[in-house]
Scaffold this motif. Structure first.
Motif, PDB file in Angstrom:
ATOM      1  N   GLU A   6      -9.496   0.027   0.203  1.00 36.20           N
ATOM      2  CA  GLU A   6      -8.149  -0.227   0.118  1.00 36.20           C
ATOM      3  C   GLU A   6      -7.044  -0.040  -1.062  1.00 36.20           C
ATOM      4  O   GLU A   6      -7.446  -1.021  -1.717  1.00 36.20           O
ATOM      5  CB  GLU A   6      -8.410  -1.629   1.511  1.00 36.20           C
ATOM      6  CG  GLU A   6      -7.034  -2.457   2.031  1.00 36.20           C
ATOM      7  CD  GLU A   6      -6.865  -3.110   2.746  1.00 36.20           C
ATOM      8  OE1 GLU A   6      -6.805  -3.132   3.556  1.00 36.20           O
ATOM      9  OE2 GLU A   6      -7.333  -4.410   1.731  1.00 36.20           O
ATOM     10  N   GLU A   8      -2.556  -0.476  -1.690  1.00 39.82           N
ATOM     11  CA  GLU A   8      -1.484  -0.493  -1.577  1.00 39.82           C
ATOM     12  C   GLU A   8      -0.623   0.398  -1.034  1.00 39.82           C
ATOM     13  O   GLU A   8      -1.082   0.488  -2.739  1.00 39.82           O
ATOM     14  CB  GLU A   8      -1.140  -1.697  -1.775  1.00 39.82           C
ATOM     15  CG  GLU A   8       0.889  -2.108  -0.881  1.00 39.82           C
ATOM     16  CD  GLU A   8       0.846  -3.326  -1.296  1.00 39.82           C
ATOM     17  OE1 GLU A   8       1.234  -3.985  -0.564  1.00 39.82           O
ATOM     18  OE2 GLU A   8       1.101  -3.537  -2.845  1.00 39.82           O
ATOM     19  N   TYR A   9      -0.322   1.092  -0.377  1.00 34.05           N
ATOM     20  CA  TYR A   9       0.977   2.133  -1.104  1.00 34.05           C
ATOM     21  C   TYR A   9       2.186   2.436  -0.599  1.00 34.05           C
ATOM     22  O   TYR A   9       3.234   2.564  -1.480  1.00 34.05           O
ATOM     23  CB  TYR A   9       0.332   3.599   0.411  1.00 34.05           C
ATOM     24  CG  TYR A   9       0.813   3.402   1.339  1.00 34.05           C
ATOM     25  CD1 TYR A   9       1.856   4.604   1.731  1.00 34.05           C
ATOM     26  CD2 TYR A   9       0.097   3.072   2.805  1.00 34.05           C
ATOM     27  CE1 TYR A   9       1.917   4.256   3.322  1.00 34.05           C
ATOM     28  CE2 TYR A   9       0.622   3.199   4.307  1.00 34.05           C
ATOM     29  CZ  TYR A   9       1.457   3.497   3.709  1.00 34.05           C
ATOM     30  OH  TYR A   9       2.061   3.374   5.742  1.00 34.05           O
ATOM     31  N   ASP A  10       2.961   0.682  -0.089  1.00 30.45           N
ATOM     32  CA  ASP A  10       4.284   0.327   0.271  1.00 30.45           C
ATOM     33  C   ASP A  10       4.223  -0.564  -0.066  1.00 30.45           C
ATOM     34  O   ASP A  10       4.079  -1.835   0.939  1.00 30.45           O
ATOM     35  CB  ASP A  10       4.316   1.207   1.632  1.00 30.45           C
ATOM     36  CG  ASP A  10       5.696   1.013   2.152  1.00 30.45           C
ATOM     37  OD1 ASP A  10       6.362   0.059   0.537  1.00 30.45           O
ATOM     38  OD2 ASP A  10       6.583   1.532   2.756  1.00 30.45           O
ATOM     39  N   ALA A  11       4.906  -1.737  -1.427  1.00 31.02           N
ATOM     40  CA  ALA A  11       4.566  -2.779  -1.428  1.00 31.02           C
ATOM     41  C   ALA A  11       5.476  -3.512  -0.746  1.00 31.02           C
ATOM     42  O   ALA A  11       5.795  -4.442  -0.387  1.00 31.02           O
ATOM     43  CB  ALA A  11       4.666  -3.033  -2.806  1.00 31.02           C
ATOM     44  N   HIS A  14       4.289  -3.756   2.764  1.00 29.71           N
ATOM     45  CA  HIS A  14       3.187  -4.248   2.455  1.00 29.71           C
ATOM     46  C   HIS A  14       2.327  -3.390   3.846  1.00 29.71           C
ATOM     47  O   HIS A  14       1.390  -3.460   4.458  1.00 29.71           O
ATOM     48  CB  HIS A  14       3.007  -6.025   2.898  1.00 29.71           C
ATOM     49  CG  HIS A  14       3.969  -6.679   2.347  1.00 29.71           C
ATOM     50  ND1 HIS A  14       3.569  -6.824   1.063  1.00 29.71           N
ATOM     51  CD2 HIS A  14       4.919  -7.723   2.833  1.00 29.71           C
ATOM     52  CE1 HIS A  14       4.561  -7.606   0.443  1.00 29.71           C
ATOM     53  NE2 HIS A  14       5.604  -8.120   1.695  1.00 29.71           N
ATOM     54  N   LEU A  15       2.524  -2.288   3.319  1.00 28.32           N
ATOM     55  CA  LEU A  15       0.955  -0.958   3.994  1.00 28.32           C
ATOM     56  C   LEU A  15       0.336  -0.772   3.305  1.00 28.32           C
ATOM     57  O   LEU A  15      -0.007  -0.377   2.141  1.00 28.32           O
ATOM     58  CB  LEU A  15       1.921  -0.137   4.322  1.00 28.32           C
ATOM     59  CG  LEU A  15       2.941  -0.091   5.463  1.00 28.32           C
ATOM     60  CD1 LEU A  15       4.393   0.752   5.737  1.00 28.32           C
ATOM     61  CD2 LEU A  15       2.955  -0.593   6.761  1.00 28.32           C
ATOM     62  N   PHE A  16      -1.210  -1.347   3.633  1.00 25.28           N
ATOM     63  CA  PHE A  16      -2.115  -0.424   3.095  1.00 25.28           C
ATOM     64  C   PHE A  16      -3.074   0.900   3.879  1.00 25.28           C
ATOM     65  O   PHE A  16      -2.864   1.276   4.826  1.00 25.28           O
ATOM     66  CB  PHE A  16      -3.019  -1.892   2.726  1.00 25.28           C
ATOM     67  CG  PHE A  16      -2.562  -2.737   2.330  1.00 25.28           C
ATOM     68  CD1 PHE A  16      -3.214  -3.039   1.036  1.00 25.28           C
ATOM     69  CD2 PHE A  16      -1.916  -3.499   2.898  1.00 25.28           C
ATOM     70  CE1 PHE A  16      -2.703  -4.064   0.305  1.00 25.28           C
ATOM     71  CE2 PHE A  16      -1.064  -5.073   1.895  1.00 25.28           C
ATOM     72  CZ  PHE A  16      -1.826  -4.978   0.558  1.00 25.28           C
ATOM     73  N   TRP A  87       3.869   8.443  -2.687  1.00 24.79           N
ATOM     74  CA  TRP A  87       3.250   7.594  -3.233  1.00 24.79           C
ATOM     75  C   TRP A  87       2.196   8.825  -3.743  1.00 24.79           C
ATOM     76  O   TRP A  87       0.895   8.445  -5.119  1.00 24.79           O
ATOM     77  CB  TRP A  87       2.146   6.696  -2.020  1.00 24.79           C
ATOM     78  CG  TRP A  87       1.299   5.451  -2.922  1.00 24.79           C
ATOM     79  CD1 TRP A  87       1.393   4.259  -3.105  1.00 24.79           C
ATOM     80  CD2 TRP A  87       0.109   6.104  -2.723  1.00 24.79           C
ATOM     81  NE1 TRP A  87       0.671   3.808  -4.062  1.00 24.79           N
ATOM     82  CE2 TRP A  87      -0.392   4.435  -3.777  1.00 24.79           C
ATOM     83  CE3 TRP A  87      -0.944   6.814  -2.414  1.00 24.79           C
ATOM     84  CZ2 TRP A  87      -1.643   4.500  -3.577  1.00 24.79           C
ATOM     85  CZ3 TRP A  87      -2.744   6.686  -2.415  1.00 24.79           C
ATOM     86  CH2 TRP A  87      -2.929   5.486  -3.187  1.00 24.79           C
TER      87      TRP A  87
END
Length: 270
Positions: A6, A8-11, A14-16, A87
């Motif tokens: 897992e 994280e691509y968008d801090a 908060h998207l994983f 990303w």
């Protein structure tokens, strides 16, 4: 051995995503696998089955979460995919040829990535006919369908009694928060061009997603000479419900068009 990680691509939001790979296989390329769920349900776990099968063939597979209604509405899920592509461009995956697969709402988003980035895409029962369909079905009363098993991995048992115009209208309008001013902008067929990536389009003849979406796209792709595969299956199975029937065709399509993206070797100069 298959590995799942897992990341994280968008801090900011908060998207994983879940990254799948099988270290026993040589890498064939990178695939983004976008889950379905009508833009209001589902998550990355919903496509663990499809991602695992693709990873076992040798693909690095990324299955992202994206924001859903009612937290956001169109076009925010597509903006999440733009964030994902950015990303990837700055990640360790950026040297791999990229393709995308998706089912239902994810099929719509897969086609959108093909239009925006020129990558090859596979769409199973994608939500593709939006503006014309709604214009022609103004008398239909929108209503939610049978959602009891909507988050299960297989789509085979969701609204599988044939066409369900009330449900189709309900979740499409829900995606737009009942607005109608962006329907044409969100309908992929209007933005097909010669730079669109090759497409694999599938749909069942009698399912709740109308075949008009894939047929219109096929015409548009033909007009601009973009290669595509169109597979319209008998019965009323939806998206991953018919995946077994066409999996070998999908893998052949991906092998052809991901290889075509790879940099050509340079001949040595004397």
């Amino acid at each position: 051995m298959l590995h799942k990680t897992e990341l994280e691509y968008d801090a900011n939001n908060h998207l994983f995503l879940d990254a799948y790979h099988d270290d026993a296989q040589p890498y064939l390329g990178l695939l983004i696998d976008i889950h379905g769920g009508g833009w209001f349900r589902g998550d990355k776990d919903k496509d663990a089955d499809w991602a695992t099968r693709l990873a076992q063939l040798g693909y690095e597979v990324l299955v992202p979460n994206y924001r859903l209604t009612p937290q956001v509405f169109y076009p925010e899920p597509l903006r999440d995919m733009d964030t994902l592509m950015t990303w990837i461009a700055t990640s360790d995956f950026n040297q791999m040829p990229i393709g995308v697969v998706g089912s239902s709402a994810g099929g719509n988003m897969a086609v959108e990535l093909a239009i925006r980035y020129g990558v090859p895409a596979v769409s199973l029962s994608g939500i593709l006919d939006i503006d014309d369909w709604l214009t022609q079905h103004q008398a239909v009363e929108a209503a939610p369908g049978d959602l009891d098993r909507f988050n299960q991995q297989s789509s085979a048992a969701i609204n599988q009694t044939g066409s369900n115009d009330a449900f189709y209208k309900w979740f499409v309008l829900n995606y737009f928060n009942q607005r109608t001013d962006e329907l044409s902008a969100a309908t992929p067929v209007h933005r097909i061009s010669a730079t669109t990536g090759p497409l694999f389009l599938a749909n069942s003849l009698a399912e709740f997603v109308p075949t008009s979406g894939v047929l219109k796209l096929a015409d548009a792709l033909t007009s601009v000479q973009v290669p595509f595969v169109l597979n319209v299956l008998p019965g009323n199975r939806h998206a991953k419900g018919y995946l077994d029937d066409i999996f070998s065709q999908i893998t052949a399509f991906l092998a052809t068009y991901l290889i075509d993206q790879r940099p050509k070797p340079q001949l040595a100069t004397e």
